[in-house]
Design a protein around this motif. Structure first.
Motif, PDB file in Angstrom:
ATOM      1  N   UNK A 352     -41.886 -33.363 -31.331  1.00  0.00           N
ATOM      2  CA  UNK A 352     -41.730 -34.003 -32.702  1.00  0.00           C
ATOM      3  C   UNK A 352     -41.122 -32.890 -33.732  1.00  0.00           C
ATOM      4  N   UNK A 353     -41.435 -31.708 -33.600  1.00  0.00           N
ATOM      5  CA  UNK A 353     -40.850 -30.765 -34.559  1.00  0.00           C
ATOM      6  C   UNK A 353     -39.257 -30.607 -34.110  1.00  0.00           C
ATOM      7  N   UNK A 354     -38.773 -30.795 -32.959  1.00  0.00           N
ATOM      8  CA  UNK A 354     -37.391 -30.765 -32.340  1.00  0.00           C
ATOM      9  C   UNK A 354     -36.864 -32.093 -33.146  1.00  0.00           C
ATOM     10  N   UNK A 355     -37.443 -33.261 -33.004  1.00  0.00           N
ATOM     11  CA  UNK A 355     -36.606 -34.395 -33.364  1.00  0.00           C
ATOM     12  C   UNK A 355     -36.380 -34.442 -34.867  1.00  0.00           C
ATOM     13  N   UNK A 356     -37.665 -33.788 -35.509  1.00  0.00           N
ATOM     14  CA  UNK A 356     -37.213 -33.706 -37.056  1.00  0.00           C
ATOM     15  C   UNK A 356     -36.324 -32.674 -37.474  1.00  0.00           C
ATOM     16  N   UNK A 357     -36.575 -31.551 -36.941  1.00  0.00           N
ATOM     17  CA  UNK A 357     -35.442 -30.613 -36.995  1.00  0.00           C
ATOM     18  C   UNK A 357     -34.122 -30.892 -37.019  1.00  0.00           C
ATOM     19  N   UNK A 358     -33.848 -31.706 -35.857  1.00  0.00           N
ATOM     20  CA  UNK A 358     -32.301 -31.838 -35.421  1.00  0.00           C
ATOM     21  C   UNK A 358     -32.104 -33.384 -36.158  1.00  0.00           C
ATOM     22  N   UNK A 359     -33.020 -34.108 -37.102  1.00  0.00           N
ATOM     23  CA  UNK A 359     -32.735 -35.425 -37.407  1.00  0.00           C
ATOM     24  C   UNK A 359     -32.098 -36.125 -36.560  1.00  0.00           C
ATOM     25  N   UNK A 360     -32.642 -36.480 -35.343  1.00  0.00           N
ATOM     26  CA  UNK A 360     -32.113 -37.403 -34.382  1.00  0.00           C
ATOM     27  C   UNK A 360     -32.651 -38.741 -34.316  1.00  0.00           C
ATOM     28  N   UNK A 361     -31.845 -39.489 -35.247  1.00  0.00           N
ATOM     29  CA  UNK A 361     -32.263 -40.922 -35.409  1.00  0.00           C
ATOM     30  C   UNK A 361     -31.937 -41.834 -34.318  1.00  0.00           C
ATOM     31  N   UNK A 362     -32.919 -42.739 -33.897  1.00  0.00           N
ATOM     32  CA  UNK A 362     -32.570 -43.740 -33.045  1.00  0.00           C
ATOM     33  C   UNK A 362     -32.092 -44.877 -33.514  1.00  0.00           C
TER      34      UNK A 362
END
Length: 639
Positions: A352-362
């Motif tokens: 979750x932290x990595x997805x948020x930090x990278x703003x990796x939107x699906x």
């Protein structure tokens, strides 16, 4: 629209939670208590159930085909949760009559006193009844009369404290004291000092009740970055600058080639404090599923031990989770209650932290909002070791600056995310896709653009090459349109989308039950090396032109165009300079999300210079929070 009566505010609040728990999120859920209904009914005579302890006004929305089934289900849920009288409107006139009563609340209050003091606070939905009892206790203790209106679906309450004599200084002092105590009550219940009215002069000092010195100092840093001369609305929102105590270095020293795995946020803060105070020692942040490889002999802080759910609030539709928790692990836990966080990742180990930090939107973004919209609160460690707890896990919160949103997409260059509070949604009851094969790229993209105005429940609108779709005919290019939500809405929207496609010459058009375009996107990206996957971003209307301009590259390597978000994915890190040059013609960018070398504000050796209007602001904030450049140097922002 319907109105339901209950014996108490607590019963009405429980009914709201029950409706949401069944996978329904009505467009509106308003509540009035008995006192307010009596005041309104004496004023406008609209037939409110004044003998009840509370009443809910509920509206559902969607395609016409879904309205009656949704309302029938809401009625059944309310009947099973203590509703003792229900009225479903059959005409527009009935609906307007109910809403006329609700909207007359403030006018009705004016008949009881020449003035009133309206407050705006937010609490978790499940604690509205506690809040009401607490406000009554506060006002009774100060000899004040109070009535209420509140948005039950949002947990947003508006006590109206009556002022019989606006010239009575002692009365006004008690009224303001009631306001302060009510704001403290909202905070004690896990809420916010304002849900929609904001912070001006009056509530400015209440910010100290909600935030500590470190959080307020961080907000002042942002204010000074944007407004160094303090010209804009001086004296609003932020109280006077607090004194922040310098943090002493921890006892542990970190040397090169270390991998540090803190077990708590305090441990992480000590590591970061050591690096910041130890001559500017560089520190790279890494999640459990990070695709970025730090330089050799670098000191690395890994979040893999910061794992697990801290708090799960099903009734209030949020979950607080540590940053090192894999998304797949969280989704599996939520699935037992039919809930999910609407996030997707191509990689099973993504945290979750990595997805948020990278703003990796699906592609799900077009249905549920971007990652920034899903993050309600966060715990963050700044480069100097200060721990910030920002935001609140409530539906509405407009107190101060949304620092949690600032961290989304910063790639750890401003601080370490250690915990996130995320919005929950009921898992969609139905999902299906239309798939249209196409032998001409420009035509397929045009079909997609014609579909954009139809998108109400759409969760993916893709045109791709090389994305295998089981059950669909093979073709050079494939368009995928996914809708999800209430079954009747899904069917109505896909029927409308089919008509649009047919009118523009698409044939055949396959209907595939349960197929999710977002999962097709994720599987396709997962089939390529993270270090080779490039994301290009432009304005949504410009994406077809960019895609056609890059057709030779895309035909060789494959691609997935997310038309709903204006994003294009393709392998080709070796061609990054060429891809960036193409995107820049439309004011866009190209980046390798797994390793975003410092490309904002300056070239990174490959000629990929991207200078948005905010680049200077980014650089100035980075300098305020990380002057030595300790955190993740070489990522995202050029020096």
């Amino acid at each position: 629209t319907m109105m339901a009566a209950f014996d108490s505010v607590a019963d009405a609040g429980n009914a709201v939670s029950a409706v949401i728990a069944h996978g329904l999120v009505p467009a509106t859920m308003e509540m009035m208590d008995q006192k307010m209904m009596g005041i309104i009914e004496d004023y406008v005579h609209v037939g409110l159930p004044v003998e009840a302890g509370a009443a809910l006004i509920i509206e559902v929305d969607g395609y016409p085909e879904s309205l009656k089934p949704q309302m029938d289900e809401v009625v059944a849920i309310l009947q099973a949760n203590s509703a003792r009288q229900m009225r479903v409107t059959q005409t527009a006139e009935e609906r307007e009559r109910i809403w006329y009563g609700r909207k007359s609340a403030f006018g009705a209050i004016a008949r009881l006193a020449p003035s009133y003091y309206v407050l705006d606070g937010t609490v978790p939905r499940s604690r509205l009844a506690e809040a009401l009892v607490g406000v009554d206790r506060i006002c009774d203790g100060l000899g004040l009369r109070v009535a209420y209106v509140f948005h039950a679906g949002d947990g947003n309450l508006h006590p109206l404290v009556l002022i019989e004599d606006p010239d009575d200084a002692a009365l006004l002092e008690r009224v303001h004291e009631a306001g302060r105590q009510i704001m403290q009550l909202c905070l004690d219940l896990g809420g916010s000092i304002t849900g929609e009215h904001g912070v001006g002069l009056e509530k400015r000092e209440y910010m100290r009740l909600m935030y500590g010195a470190d959080e307020l100092a961080a907000m002042w840093d942002i204010k000074r970055v944007f407004d160094p001369d303090q010209r804009f609305n001086p004296g609003k929102v932020l109280p006077s600058l607090p004194t922040v105590t310098s943090l002493a270095a921890g006892s542990a020293r970190r040397t090169g080639n270390d991998v540090v795995v803190p077990a708590t946020v305090e441990d992480a803060a000590e590591v970061m404090r050591d690096c910041a105070s130890g001559g500017g020692q560089v520190l790279y942040l890494q999640g459990g599923g990070t695709k970025f490889t730090p330089p050799a002999r670098a000191t690395v802080l890994s979040t893999r031990a910061l794992r697990g759910v801290s708090h799960y609030a099903l009734a209030d539709l949020y979950v607080t989770v540590r940053a090192g928790t894999p998304l797949a692990e969280l989704q599996a836990e939520l699935a037992a209650d039919g809930m999910w966080v609407p996030l997707l990742s191509p990689w099973a180990d993504s945290t979750l932290g990595g997805i948020a930090a990278s703003n990796f939107n699906a592609p799900l973004r077009m249905r549920y909002g971007a990652i920034r919209d899903l993050v309600m609160a966060a715990t963050v460690v700044l480069p100097d070791g200060r721990i910030l707890r920002v935001g609140r896990p409530v539906v509405k919160n407009v107190a101060g600056y949304d620092l949690q949103r600032l961290m989304v997409g910063a790639y750890g260059t401003l601080g370490l995310i250690t915990e996130l509070s995320l919005r929950l949604f009921p898992r969609p009851r139905a999902r299906a896709s239309l798939v249209a094969p196409c032998d001409d790229l420009a035509r397929g993209l045009a079909w997609g653009m014609h579909l954009l105005p139809v998108c109400l429940t759409a969760s993916a609108l893709l045109v791709c090459r090389g994305c295998h779709v089981p059950g669909a005919p093979e073709a050079p290019y494939t368009l995928i349109y996914t809708a999800e939500g209430v079954a009747e809405d899904v069917q109505a929207e896909l029927a409308q989308a089919r008509s649009v496609l047919a009118a523009n010459g698409a044939t055949p058009i396959e209907y595939l039950e349960e197929l999710a375009g977002g999962e097709v996107w994720a599987r396709w990206i997962a089939g390529h090396a993270p270090a080779d996957m490039v994301r290009l971003g432009v304005g949504r209307r410009d994406l077809p032109d960019l895609t056609v301009a890059l057709q030779p590259h895309l035909d060789r390597h494959g691609f997935c165009a997310d038309l709903g978000s204006g994003l294009l994915y393709t392998p080709g890190a070796a061609d990054l300079e060429h891809l960036h040059a193409a995107a820049s013609q439309w004011g866009g960018y190209a980046v390798v999300p797994a390793h975003p070398r410092a490309f904002i504000g300056a070239g990174d050796g490959c000629g990929c210079r991207y200078t948005p209007e905010s680049a200077d602001l980014m650089r100035r904030l980075k300098a305020r929070w990380d002057a030595p450049g300790v955190l993740n140097p070489g990522l995202l922002l050029a020096a």
